[in-house]
Every structure is written in structure tokens, then in C-alpha cells.
Design a protein around this motif. Sequence first.
Motif, PDB file in Angstrom:
ATOM      1  N   VAL A 119       0.839  -1.207   0.000  1.00 43.34           N
ATOM      2  CA  VAL A 119       0.000   0.000   0.000  1.00 43.34           C
ATOM      3  C   VAL A 119       0.870   1.252   0.000  1.00 43.34           C
ATOM      4  CG1 VAL A 119      -1.712   1.295   1.318  1.00 43.34           C
ATOM      5  CG2 VAL A 119      -1.930  -1.194   1.076  1.00 43.34           C
ATOM      6  N   ALA A 120       1.956   1.226   0.757  1.00 33.74           N
ATOM      7  CA  ALA A 120       2.846   2.389   0.792  1.00 33.74           C
ATOM      8  C   ALA A 120       3.497   2.628  -0.558  1.00 33.74           C
ATOM      9  CB  ALA A 120       3.911   2.191   1.865  1.00 33.74           C
ATOM     10  N   ALA A 121       3.911   1.537  -1.237  1.00 31.33           N
ATOM     11  CA  ALA A 121       4.533   1.703  -2.552  1.00 31.33           C
ATOM     12  C   ALA A 121       3.537   2.255  -3.564  1.00 31.33           C
ATOM     13  CB  ALA A 121       5.103   0.368  -3.027  1.00 31.33           C
ATOM     14  N   LEU A 122       2.313   1.755  -3.536  1.00 33.83           N
ATOM     15  CA  LEU A 122       1.303   2.248  -4.476  1.00 33.83           C
ATOM     16  C   LEU A 122       0.900   3.690  -4.167  1.00 33.83           C
ATOM     17  CD1 LEU A 122      -0.960  -0.927  -4.722  1.00 33.83           C
ATOM     18  CD2 LEU A 122       0.636  -0.073  -6.447  1.00 33.83           C
ATOM     19  N   SER A 123       0.983   4.071  -2.908  1.00 30.32           N
ATOM     20  CA  SER A 123       0.605   5.451  -2.550  1.00 30.32           C
ATOM     21  C   SER A 123       1.544   6.481  -3.134  1.00 30.32           C
ATOM     22  CB  SER A 123       0.562   5.597  -1.022  1.00 30.32           C
ATOM     23  OG  SER A 123       1.861   5.446  -0.479  1.00 30.32           O
ATOM     24  N   LEU A 124       2.732   6.074  -3.534  1.00 27.51           N
ATOM     25  CA  LEU A 124       3.679   7.022  -4.132  1.00 27.51           C
ATOM     26  C   LEU A 124       3.223   7.499  -5.500  1.00 27.51           C
ATOM     27  CD1 LEU A 124       7.086   5.360  -3.157  1.00 27.51           C
ATOM     28  CD2 LEU A 124       6.008   7.370  -2.131  1.00 27.51           C
ATOM     29  N   LEU A 125       2.284   6.764  -6.095  1.00 27.38           N
ATOM     30  CA  LEU A 125       1.763   7.224  -7.380  1.00 27.38           C
ATOM     31  C   LEU A 125       0.957   8.509  -7.233  1.00 27.38           C
ATOM     32  CD1 LEU A 125       0.628   3.817  -8.929  1.00 27.38           C
ATOM     33  CD2 LEU A 125       2.680   5.138  -9.463  1.00 27.38           C
ATOM     34  N   ALA A 126       0.474   8.771  -6.020  1.00 28.61           N
ATOM     35  CA  ALA A 126      -0.257  10.023  -5.797  1.00 28.61           C
ATOM     36  C   ALA A 126       0.681  11.218  -5.766  1.00 28.61           C
ATOM     37  CB  ALA A 126      -1.046   9.938  -4.485  1.00 28.61           C
ATOM     38  N   VAL A 127       1.934  10.991  -5.459  1.00 25.74           N
ATOM     39  CA  VAL A 127       2.918  12.077  -5.406  1.00 25.74           C
ATOM     40  C   VAL A 127       3.435  12.388  -6.800  1.00 25.74           C
ATOM     41  CG1 VAL A 127       5.116  12.813  -4.426  1.00 25.74           C
ATOM     42  CG2 VAL A 127       3.529  11.425  -3.060  1.00 25.74           C
ATOM     43  N   SER A 128       3.736  11.372  -7.571  1.00 26.56           N
ATOM     44  CA  SER A 128       4.290  11.560  -8.913  1.00 26.56           C
ATOM     45  C   SER A 128       3.736  10.473  -9.817  1.00 26.56           C
ATOM     46  CB  SER A 128       5.823  11.495  -8.868  1.00 26.56           C
ATOM     47  OG  SER A 128       6.359  11.587 -10.181  1.00 26.56           O
ATOM     48  N   GLN A 129       3.246  10.855 -10.987  1.00 28.24           N
ATOM     49  CA  GLN A 129       2.668   9.907 -11.927  1.00 28.24           C
ATOM     50  C   GLN A 129       3.421   9.871 -13.255  1.00 28.24           C
ATOM     51  OE1 GLN A 129      -1.474  10.783 -12.413  1.00 28.24           O
ATOM     52  NE2 GLN A 129      -2.013  10.227 -10.289  1.00 28.24           N
TER      53      GLN A 129
END
Length: 503
Positions: A174-184
Amino acid sequence: MIQRGRGPSVQEAARRREVARDMRSAREKLTSTSGLERAFDYELIRAYAQHRAGAVIPLGLLGLAVAGIASVWTLPVIAMAWGVCLLATVTLSTLLTRRFLAQDPAQVSVWRWRRTFMAAEFLQSTAWAMMVLVGASGALTFVLFGLVIVAAVATMLAATLPAAAVAALVPLCVAALSLLAVSQDVNTMMLVTMVVGAQVFFMGLARRVYAATVEALQSQAEKDAIFGELEQAKANSDEARRRAEEANLAKSRFLATMSHELRTPLNAILGFSEVMKNEVFGAHVAASYKEYAADIHDSGLHLLNLINEILDLSRIEAGRYELNEEAMQLGHVVEDCRHMMGLRARGKNQTIHEFIDATLPRLWADERALRQIVLNLLSNAVKFTPPGGEITIKVGWTSSGGQYVSVKDSGPGIPEDEIGTVMSSFGRGSLAIKTAEQGSGLGLPIVKGLVDLHGGNFQLKSRPREGTEVVVILPASRVMDTLPAIEVPGEAAPSQERRARAA
């Protein structure tokens, strides 16, 4: 099984043990919470606790290193707070594992501790996942690299507890996937995909480690079961040996007592029946009385011979048969025995051929034992050779320098599957039973025992409709000419004086 009277066979006993083991394993699996045996559940959790307890220092150092590096991109206070939170979760997990290891295995609740460790793993992985809040703003690559390392460590440490491994991996994914909200951007999406894929790969690797651990536990359980069966078999063997020794001692005492009790009246029976048979005090009024007296005398002799054979065999088996060794000629012993059995052979119109090497040197052996050996062999040959048959006796050298006696008959022979029977005590072949030949079945066992006492070799060769040949081989160490001359210390000096006087 009842007819054999020896209990189940080896194959039947092995099949019963395997069935009992399978039933026990199935019963253990039904009462287990993981589908394995209950002992495996505890051992798997125990392995997890040991791994976690041993990794407390490396995990603490890793957390401090990450917090120190993260302070480059974020405020030191935030990095320090994250480090303290992480160390608290690591300490909590360590305290739980040590408490588990300190408990008595018999009092451990497996399902409760499994849930406790799942919650501890989830809490600790959540603390690691908070790394994204510390370094996501300026160190995206560093955070993803740290999540991969933490996922690898967590899945390997919790491999023996699959539920805890899943609980540890979920917050990290979940933490790794949440990084997509910071940079796409494309690079970030590729890195996140690789990190998530790596975490899934570690989960599969943890399953392999779990399977290998279960196989190792099963192998250990099977080995322990085999050791237990061996210990039980050894205990049964020791108990059986103790009972056999007691039975053998009781048998020896019984034979010693009964031999005296039976021989005393037998001597009277033989003596009085011989007097009556020979009509020492006058002729019988009825001729049948003389025949009855002869039958009584023959039956008494047969019973006395049977008692003597049983006693001889018991002494041989107990190792109490003492050889009275002396220098003797094997050819002379065989010739005497042939002469004694000649009358019985002529009564059945049998021909005895002799091939005795007259140049054989003397043997150092028990003459009475060798006489008994030859008489038993000749008696069996005369008994089972049909009328008009031939018996061949050979005495000569062996290739190793010893001497041998061979007795061959032209009888019906012995089937191969009955050789073991005729060589056993009281064993009689089918031919002896069908023809109702008298005998106790002790002749050949006594012969073999006496040959073994002399250090020799006994061979029985027989085929149906081809006759039987028995060969007794005496070792070269018993041939007198092969023994070194004995030097007497006191004889050397007088002989030298006599030669000096003669000169």
C-alpha cells in the motif's frame, strides 16, 4: 497367523505400523488449525519467534540508518519521531517473541499466538511503511529501495508463518502504491511496478521457504518415529532375549532332571526285558512272550537313544559340549562305522562302495564325536535309500589341506524347500513322514553342531530323484602332519652330550 504360531510377518507388522502412523497423522491434522499436525503448528511458530528474536539488533540498526539518512530530506525531528516509533514496534515484537519462547510448549495456545504475531507484524510493517511520509518529498528512489529491502527482510523472517508474512507485506505494498499520488510520471510508475512485483516475488519465495520448512519437520518427525520404533524394537528384543535365556535355563534344568529320572527306570526296563528275551531263567510258556520282551527291549533302546540325542543337542546349543581330543585315524573310524551299518545295509540288499585314502595322516579330534557324525550320516543313507540302492563313502584330502568325509546315496533326494526343515531341530522331511521312517529329526542338527565344534564345514547337496550327498570337511589345522614339531627344552643338551661321547 494362528497356524504359524509366530505372530504377524515382517511385512504385516510394517503395514500395520504405516496404517497406525497414517491414522495418527490424520487425527492430528483434523485437530490442527493449519491443516498440519499439531506439533508442526507449534514448531513453525517457534521458528518464527526465534528468527524475529534474533533479528532485533539488525532491524534496529537499519531503522536508525534510514532515519539518519531521511533527515537529509526532511526535518530531523520528524525523522527522529519516525525512528522512535519504529524502534517501539520492533521492541514490542521482540518482547512478544521472547514471552512466547519462555512459555511451556504444553500450555501454548497456537491460534492465539498466531493472531498476536499477525497483529505485531502488521503494526511493525505499518511503521516501516510510514517511511513514505519521511522521504517521499525528495527521495522517492530511496524510499522505494527501502521498501524493497524491508519487504525482503519481513517475508523471510515470517516465512514459517504465512499469515504473518501476508500481514507484513500488505502495508508495504500500500505504501509503494501510494507514491503514485505524489508523482505519476513514467519513471515513477515503472519503479513502483518493479517494487510491487519484487514484493510479490518475495512472498512467493517465502512460500517456498515455508514448504521446505514443513518438509524438514516431516522428515524429522519420521526420523523420530523410526528412532522410537527402533527403541521399542530393542526393548522388545531385550525382553525376548531375557525370556529366551530363562526358558533355555529352565530347559537345561528340565533335561538334566528328566534324564536322570528317565534313565533310572529305563535301565531296569532294558535289563529285565533282555533277561526275558534271552529266556535266562527258562523258556516262556507262550512264544508270544518272547516277542513281547524283544519289543519292549527295542522300544527301551529307542527311547534311550532319543534321550541321549536330546541331551547331546542341548549341550551343543548351550556350548557345554566338551571335546575329548586325541590323535585318531579318520579312515579307521569310517571303516568301523561302515562295518556296524553293514548288517542293516545287507538286510535291504544295498551296496556300499568305499573310497578311503589309506595314506591320510592322523587327526587331532574327538573320536567319539566323529564316530557319531559318521554313524548318523550312514544311518540316514541306509534309511532313505531304497532296497537294491547304492551308498558311496569317500574319505580324502581337501584342496586346503584338510580331510573330508562324503556319504552319498541313491535315494529319492530332498526338495530344495525342505533342506532348511531337515536341518532344524526335530525337523523331518515329507519323505520321512510319508514312509513313516522312525527318527527324532535330531541327527543332522547334531552332526552340524559337532562339525562346528571342530571348526569344520558341513555341506548338504540333494535334488529330487538324484540322491543326497553330505560332506563333512575338517580344517587343515587338525591334521597332525601340518602341526609344527614341539621342542622340549630339556632334551637338547643330553642329545648333544651323546653325540660328543660318540665322537
